[in-house]
Design a protein around this motif. Structure first.
Motif, short mmCIF file in Angstrom:
data_model
loop_
_atom_site.label_atom_id
_atom_site.label_comp_id
_atom_site.label_asym_id
_atom_site.label_seq_id
_atom_site.Cartn_x
_atom_site.Cartn_y
_atom_site.Cartn_z
N GLY A 57 -6.77 -9.76 2.07
CA GLY A 57 -7.59 -8.53 2.39
C GLY A 57 -7.15 -7.86 3.60
O GLY A 57 -7.99 -6.91 3.65
N SER A 58 -6.43 -8.54 4.33
CA SER A 58 -6.02 -7.81 5.64
C SER A 58 -5.07 -6.40 5.60
O SER A 58 -4.56 -6.27 4.20
N GLN A 59 -4.85 -5.68 6.49
CA GLN A 59 -4.48 -4.58 6.43
C GLN A 59 -2.89 -4.57 5.94
O GLN A 59 -2.14 -5.54 6.72
N ILE A 60 -2.28 -3.90 5.17
CA ILE A 60 -0.79 -3.72 4.76
C ILE A 60 -0.19 -3.00 5.94
O ILE A 60 -0.66 -2.28 6.47
N THR A 61 1.09 -3.53 6.23
CA THR A 61 1.86 -2.78 7.15
C THR A 61 3.23 -2.47 6.51
O THR A 61 3.66 -2.58 5.43
N VAL A 62 3.98 -1.78 7.53
CA VAL A 62 5.27 -1.27 6.86
C VAL A 62 6.23 -2.33 6.58
O VAL A 62 6.90 -2.27 5.71
N ASP A 63 6.22 -3.29 7.64
CA ASP A 63 7.06 -4.60 7.22
C ASP A 63 6.50 -5.08 5.91
O ASP A 63 7.48 -5.44 5.29
N ASP A 64 5.13 -5.26 5.50
CA ASP A 64 4.88 -5.98 4.06
C ASP A 64 5.49 -5.19 3.18
O ASP A 64 6.10 -5.32 2.26
N CYS A 65 5.40 -3.53 3.40
CA CYS A 65 6.08 -2.71 2.41
C CYS A 65 7.59 -2.91 2.05
O CYS A 65 8.18 -2.87 0.98
#
Length: 210
Positions: free
Chosen positions: A58-66
């Motif tokens: 549920g935490s905010q997705i980041t560019v690194d995640d993408c």
């Protein structure tokens, strides 16, 4: 135009290339701690595969995640080869005014405004807007402006999306651990930054491998 479909535990009721791709990549993303929100395939000559994802915690997705999702999904699609010819991969977060594609989305965002469109008229109309009341196997529920309630069957949903409001932005900021404007402390030692409103994206060119 890309198909709209619900991605829940059972994908067997859905058909099409988007559902096949979702079924192929879901196990890998789950292992990495992500959930699929939506899959769409756009274009013909060099189609773009759009993957919209959430973090499972549920935490905010980041560019690194993408970027991590892009590499993982690209590897799976290269091996499984569901798309003939060349293709492009685009990965993004769901954003604040996100689409409502799963039962859990309708439950999570109950109380917020949304708009939806169905393929087959419900109560004589195709387009709806109102307050999200939740969702279950029967469909997503909205309270319309006239006070009436409607259930929109997931099988007939063409698209559904949250409407950007101050209340929705405040809720997103709270989820991100940021105090909404007007509630933050005024001390000089306390800083507040707005929750991200854009979508981190990574594009990966793909080619069919023989």
């Amino acid at each position: 135009m890309a198909a709209f479909f619900v991605l829940d535990e059972d994908l067997s009721t859905h058909t099409g290339l988007e559902t096949r791709i979702a079924a192929l990549i879901a196990p890998t993303l789950v292992d990495l701690g992500y959930e699929i929100v939506r899959v769409a395939v756009l274009g013909r000559d060099v189609p773009t595969v759009q993957i919209m994802a959430d973090r499972a915690d549920g935490s905010q997705i980041t560019v690194d995640d993408c970027e991590q999702i892009s590499h993982a999904v690209g590897a799976v699609l290269d091996v499984e080869d569901p798309i003939p010819g060349n293709w492009t991969l685009e990965v993004s977060s769901a954003g604040i005014d996100r689409p409502l594609t799963r039962v859990k989305d309708w439950v999570r965002f109950a109380g917020h405004l949304a708009k939806a469109e169905v393929n087959i008229p419900v109560n004589g109309r195709r387009r709806f807007s109102g307050v999200v009341l939740g969702g279950d196997e029967a469909g997503g529920r909205l309270r319309l402006d006239d006070g009436s309630e409607v259930v929109l069957p997931f099988a007939e949903l063409r698209k559904a999306k949250l409407i950007l409001t101050d209340a929705l932005i405040d809720a997103a900021q709270r989820e991100a651990g940021v105090e909404p404007e007007g509630e933050a402390e005024t001390s000089e030692d306390v800083s507040s930054s707005a929750a991200p409103t854009g979508r981190g994206r990574q594009k990966k060119p793909g080619a069919r491998r023989h």
